[in-house]
Scaffold this motif. Structure first.
Motif, PDB file in Angstrom:
ATOM      1  N   ASP A  39       0.806  -1.218   0.000  1.00 54.28           N
ATOM      2  CA  ASP A  39       0.000   0.000   0.000  1.00 54.28           C
ATOM      3  C   ASP A  39       0.842   1.272   0.000  1.00 54.28           C
ATOM      4  OD1 ASP A  39      -2.174  -1.586  -0.062  1.00 54.28           O
ATOM      5  OD2 ASP A  39      -2.749  -1.312   2.048  1.00 54.28           O
ATOM      6  N   GLU A  43       0.657   4.330  -2.733  1.00 59.34           N
ATOM      7  CA  GLU A  43       0.507   5.752  -2.405  1.00 59.34           C
ATOM      8  C   GLU A  43       1.651   6.566  -3.015  1.00 59.34           C
ATOM      9  OE1 GLU A  43      -0.180   6.627   1.694  1.00 59.34           O
ATOM     10  OE2 GLU A  43       0.052   8.793   1.391  1.00 59.34           O
ATOM     11  N   ARG A  47       1.054   9.488  -5.727  1.00 62.89           N
ATOM     12  CA  ARG A  47       1.450  10.882  -5.454  1.00 62.89           C
ATOM     13  C   ARG A  47       2.457  11.375  -6.505  1.00 62.89           C
ATOM     14  NH1 ARG A  47      -0.289  13.105  -0.676  1.00 62.89           N
ATOM     15  NH2 ARG A  47      -1.086  11.651   0.893  1.00 62.89           N
ATOM     16  N   TYR A  99      -4.035  12.591  -2.253  1.00 70.89           N
ATOM     17  CA  TYR A  99      -4.103  11.146  -2.495  1.00 70.89           C
ATOM     18  C   TYR A  99      -5.427  10.623  -1.974  1.00 70.89           C
ATOM     19  CZ  TYR A  99      -3.127   6.131  -2.015  1.00 70.89           C
ATOM     20  OH  TYR A  99      -3.202   4.768  -2.088  1.00 70.89           O
ATOM     21  N   SER A 101      -6.977   7.502  -1.311  1.00 66.86           N
ATOM     22  CA  SER A 101      -6.648   6.082  -1.185  1.00 66.86           C
ATOM     23  C   SER A 101      -7.813   5.196  -1.626  1.00 66.86           C
ATOM     24  CB  SER A 101      -6.279   5.784   0.266  1.00 66.86           C
ATOM     25  OG  SER A 101      -6.187   4.416   0.472  1.00 66.86           O
TER      26      SER A 101
END
Lengths: 261, 429
Positions: A39, A43, A47, A99, A101
């Motif tokens: 994860d 991310e 980004r 971001y 998620s």
């Protein structure tokens, strides 16, 4: 007085937490570098893509594409250029990019093709994909594909699901040893589906859904483990009738299988 | 009574209809499979004939362009033939012999084209051409039955099961074996490679089962006092080793340790692993370095590490010489749990028998700007030792090259330091 200020502060923070319950925290505490997976890497890639540094697939694998993108980002923002996402780099990234998620993971899980560039509405950044997850489930040595992993896991599960873990890794290793041998076809698929090569293909058990243990066994074999000690064949001595297989040079027995050259 | 007879008649009729349908389906399935096998057989026969003609034609030319063209054809057709023959339900022996013999022809063609060694090709293929012609004729005789009007799938089904002396491919098989041995004897390098696989050079002192367990516990102190089952490799195994299986708490695993010298070949432990981790990548790296040093592996360098759901897989290679070249064939692989950094696996089979490094190979510098197209950035350069196609250990440049564009596509390129042959190009994800 102090008590009421303290209570007000708690109330404000509490209210904020209720209003924005799903606001994700930026990254975990891990330092992320090449070889990492998961994860945090998703991310990081999202980004970097938001800021225009990363044009590759958001798949959670920190490979060279992500590495160069991160180095370019670090260079542009005057950070130490090492291709490692430490605290400073992550803070900078989190400070200047957004971001979402939930949205990113949703697209990955749906198998949608998507980008994550800043300044473009999310709805315009996605197109329907395969309908199931396209994100990579594992990191493999460069010479193998996820299709190889899937096929081999099916074969290992169909052939040896009742065997100890070592025996499952050994069955996977036999398939890979055949790949290196001039006596066998050149691809994993051709080796597995060579007529008469595997009982699981003949009786259809290869189509059973493999479990995580079979996949892990294949992963270990792909990473170099070979409990069969270079074997090219194996057989169950209780059921084998072929004279030819009994004539092979035997190496060791694991569970119900004798492994041989 | 009447109703019972009526119901029984309906049931018999239904059963009859059902079995008729099943039989029809089976017949259809058998015919489809037989058609596919016959198609593959025809393809194989045609490719064999084309291959033989191509080999024959290659003996015509001295002109390099014409010969290269033919060699390229031979390499391609041999691959296609291998693929087709492997899709036929032949016995394991026949199939293996074909794949090896025709594979050798293809490899020879590639080698001759790559190295310009046309004289050796012509010399060797004069005999191979005759043998291939004989094999093609025998193949035609052996497969004639499969084209007859009454041929059925049962003919195919029996082929794989028949012992070799009853098989219609008996002559083909025995000739393939003898031609293979005479036409393509093992080269010195291939023979070395096989010896390496067999670890026959190990001549250290033999150890006992108890000493083997001590050796394992030194590497993995976590399994100290586990419950062990130790067996020895089969008597035909090319190198004797102890096969140690252990259980301790929720850890179950094995280790193979050579009888001569007590070298750990491989170790693997299975236990439940939590996916979430508090151990950092750096901590994993540090713990592996420490662990390997404690176990006596002092000459290794980390080459690659990959994280997955439960564990990290790491590859290390032996470092040699003043230029700190990495010897890839002397590698070690390590598996470390993500949750605690515990050693879950070690594979040192290749490391046990170390490569002999020959110091006489020249290191001729390469002008990478001229070697690669404009727009390619050379990011890293490292000296390594790796095997070429002839299984010879060669000193090479390992270059990490990147296209300087949006996608940053990256490649690992391995180039021989002396003759600048490209031994390997890998697309790095």
């Amino acid at each position: 007085m102090v008590r009421s200020i303290f209570m007000s502060v708690i109330l404000i923070f509490g209210t904020l937490a209720v209003i924005k319950p799903n606001e994700p925290l930026a990254f975990s505490g891990q330092v992320i570098e090449r070889g990492a997976f998961g994860d945090d890497v998703i991310e990081l890639q999202a980004r970097l893509q938001y800021l225009g540094f990363y044009k590759g697939k958001i798949d959670g694998i920190f490979g060279y594409g992500t590495y160069w993108a991160l180095r370019n980002f670090q260079e542009k923002y005057g950070l130490g250029v090492d291709g490692v996402a430490g605290a400073k780099t992550k803070n900078k990234l989190a400070g200047i990019s957004d971001y979402d998620s939930e949205w990113v993971h949703q697209q990955i899980n749906k198998g949608n093709r998507f980008t994550y560039y800043g300044g473009i509405p999310l709805a315009q950044q996605t197109s329907a994909g395969a309908g199931s997850s396209e994100s990579s489930d594992v990191q493999l040595p460069v010479k193998y594909s996820e299709r190889d992993l899937q096929l081999m896991a099916n074969a290992v599960y169909g052939e040896s699901r009742g065997e100890p873990y070592e025996g499952q890794v050994a069955v996977a290793a036999v398939i890979l040893n055949r790949l290196e041998s001039p006596d066998f076809p050149n691809t994993i698929s051709e080796i597995i589906f060579q007529p008469g090569a595997f009982t699981a293909v003949a009786d259809g058990q290869i189509w059973l859904t493999p479990n995580a243990r079979a996949k892990e066994a294949v992963l270990d074999a792909m990473n170099g483990w070979d409990p069969s000690e270079n074997a090219l064949y194996y057989f169950n001595p209780k059921t084998a009738t072929s004279k030819w297989i009994w004539s092979r040079q035997q190496i060791k027995q694991i569970g119900e299988h004798i492994f041989c050259y | 009574m009447k109703s019972a007879i009526y119901l029984l008649s309906i049931a018999v009729l239904a059963l009859g209809l059902y079995s008729y349908e099943v039989r029809k389906d089976n017949e259809h399935l058998e015919q489809t499979i037989q058609a596919q096998y016959t198609n593959s057989l025809t393809n194989a026969s045609e490719k064999l004939s084309t291959l033989q003609q191509s080999v024959s034609q290659s003996l015509l030319f001295q002109d390099e362009v014409a010969l290269d063209n033919e060699l390229d054809n031979i390499w391609r057709i041999s691959n296609e033939f291998r693929s087709t023959i492997s899709s036929l339900p032949l016995s394991r022996e026949v199939s293996n012999e074909w794949l090896r013999y025709v594979g050798n022809i293809g490899e020879e063609a590639k080698f001759a084209a790559d190295n310009g060694d046309y004289e050796s090709w012509h010399k060797r293929m004069t005999v191979v051409n005759q043998n291939l012609q004989a094999l093609a004729d025998e193949w035609t005789v052996a497969t004639a039955n499969f084209y007859q009007n009454d041929a059925s799938i049962s003919e195919w089904a029996s082929v794989a099961e028949k012992e070799s002396d009853e098989s219609p491919f008996k002559t083909v098989s025995s000739n393939l074996k003898s031609y293979g041995e005479t036409d393509f004897p093992l080269t010195a390098s291939e023979s070395d490679w096989i010896k390496k696989n067999e670890l026959q050079k190990l001549n250290e002192k033999e150890i006992t089962k108890e000493q083997a367990i001590e050796k394992l516990e030194l590497l993995v102190p976590d399994i100290k006092d586990a419950s062990y089952t130790v067996t020895q490799s089969k008597k035909d195994a090319p190198y004797p080793f102890y096969h140690i299986q252990f259980v301790k708490g929720n850890r179950v695993g094995y280790a193979d340790i050579t009888v001569k010298g007590g070298n750990i070949l491989s170790f693997l432990s299975e236990r439940p692993v939590q996916e979430k981790t508090g151990v950092t990548q750096q901590e994993i790296r540090d713990s592996v370095t420490k662990l390997l040093k404690n176990a006596g592996y002092n000459d290794l360098q980390l080459v690659e590490m990959r994280e997955n759901h439960q564990a990290w897989h790491m590859s290390l290679a032996r470092v040699v010489g003043e230029d700190k070249a990495l010897v890839y064939p002397d590698g070690i692989q390590v598996k470390i749990s993500k949750d605690s950094g515990e050693l879950l696996g070690l594979n040192a089979m290749e490391y046990v028998q170390k490569e002999e490094i020959k110091e006489d190979q020249k290191t001729v510098p390469v002008d990478w700007k001229a070697f690669f197209r404009p727009g390619t950035q050379v990011e890293e350069e490292q000296l390594i030792y790796t095997e070429n196609e002839a299984f010879q250990l060669r000193k090479c440049y390992q270059v990490i090259a990147r296209f300087d564009n949006d996608l940053n596509e990256t490649f690992r390129v391995v180039v021989d330091t002396e003759n600048h042959d490209v031994l390997k190009v890998e697309y790095m994800n």
